[in-house]
Design a protein around this motif. Sequence first.
Motif, short mmCIF file in Angstrom:
data_model
loop_
_atom_site.label_atom_id
_atom_site.label_comp_id
_atom_site.label_asym_id
_atom_site.label_seq_id
_atom_site.Cartn_x
_atom_site.Cartn_y
_atom_site.Cartn_z
N ILE A 79 0.86 -1.18 0.00
CA ILE A 79 0.00 0.00 0.00
C ILE A 79 0.90 1.23 0.00
CG2 ILE A 79 -1.72 1.31 1.31
CD1 ILE A 79 -2.55 -1.38 2.59
N HIS A 80 0.63 2.18 -0.89
CA HIS A 80 1.47 3.37 -0.97
C HIS A 80 0.67 4.63 -0.65
CE1 HIS A 80 -0.22 3.33 -5.14
NE2 HIS A 80 -0.22 4.64 -4.95
N ALA A 81 1.37 5.66 -0.24
CA ALA A 81 0.75 6.97 -0.01
C ALA A 81 0.30 7.53 -1.35
CB ALA A 81 1.74 7.92 0.66
N ILE A 82 -0.93 8.03 -1.41
CA ILE A 82 -1.43 8.54 -2.70
C ILE A 82 -0.89 9.94 -3.01
CG2 ILE A 82 -3.54 7.17 -2.54
CD1 ILE A 82 -4.93 10.00 -2.08
N GLY A 83 -0.27 10.58 -2.02
CA GLY A 83 0.29 11.91 -2.22
C GLY A 83 1.29 12.23 -1.13
N ASP A 84 2.05 13.29 -1.34
CA ASP A 84 3.00 13.73 -0.32
C ASP A 84 2.26 14.16 0.94
OD1 ASP A 84 4.71 13.39 -2.43
OD2 ASP A 84 5.21 15.51 -2.66
N GLY A 85 2.86 13.92 2.09
CA GLY A 85 2.23 14.35 3.33
C GLY A 85 2.97 13.86 4.56
N ARG A 86 2.42 14.20 5.71
CA ARG A 86 3.04 13.83 6.98
C ARG A 86 2.13 12.86 7.73
NH1 ARG A 86 7.38 15.95 8.88
NH2 ARG A 86 7.18 17.77 7.50
#
Length: 207
Positions: A79-86
């Motif tokens: 599962i990957h992050a769909i966008g940059d973020g914290r």
Amino acid sequence: AVTYTNKGQMHQAVQYTDRHGTTDYYTPTGYNLQKSYDRYPLRFSHITSPFSTSRYHPILHYRRPHYGIDLAAPIGTPIHAIGDGRIAIVGRKSGYGNMIKINHNDIYSTIYGHLLRFQKGIYRGMYVKRGQIIGYVGRSGLASGPHCHFEFHVHHQPTNPSTIALPHADPIAKRDLPHFKRQTHPLLTELQAHRGGREGAESKAQS
């Protein structure tokens, strides 16, 4: 740089690398053509439960809101992050089981639930990039089968991840526009020259 015509309207795009080393495609005026987020956080076979304000829960056996979508995939699917973020939350959380919440900015946040395990090295407060693996599909918490429960929030309100209009990435900053135009103007000029030459040749051939 590229130019193409669609339904009689000409479009242009140019590749540009900013001061941070990020490469994207823009219009000649600096508008970013890329989306800020991926639609889904993993490769899945189908949606087992859609977004709903009243879904019959397969384990609890009563109706309650389902503020996300369930993406079916084999256990262990990345599962990957769909966008940059914290990362705001990483850990066990009630019915979500192993869950991660990412704050992308003041407007958007996402939740990933029922994970088998978290990616090694992931921690609260960590900044992650779009496409970065954050965990793996499982069935922790209140899950009847292996899947990723995925939520997309706008101003802290859940929205349907399958239908929301994904925002475009940031345009060229005003302070960087002069440099952007200096770098892209020669490409666009050359592109226009090639286009003009080709159209002239086609006109002669037709006559």
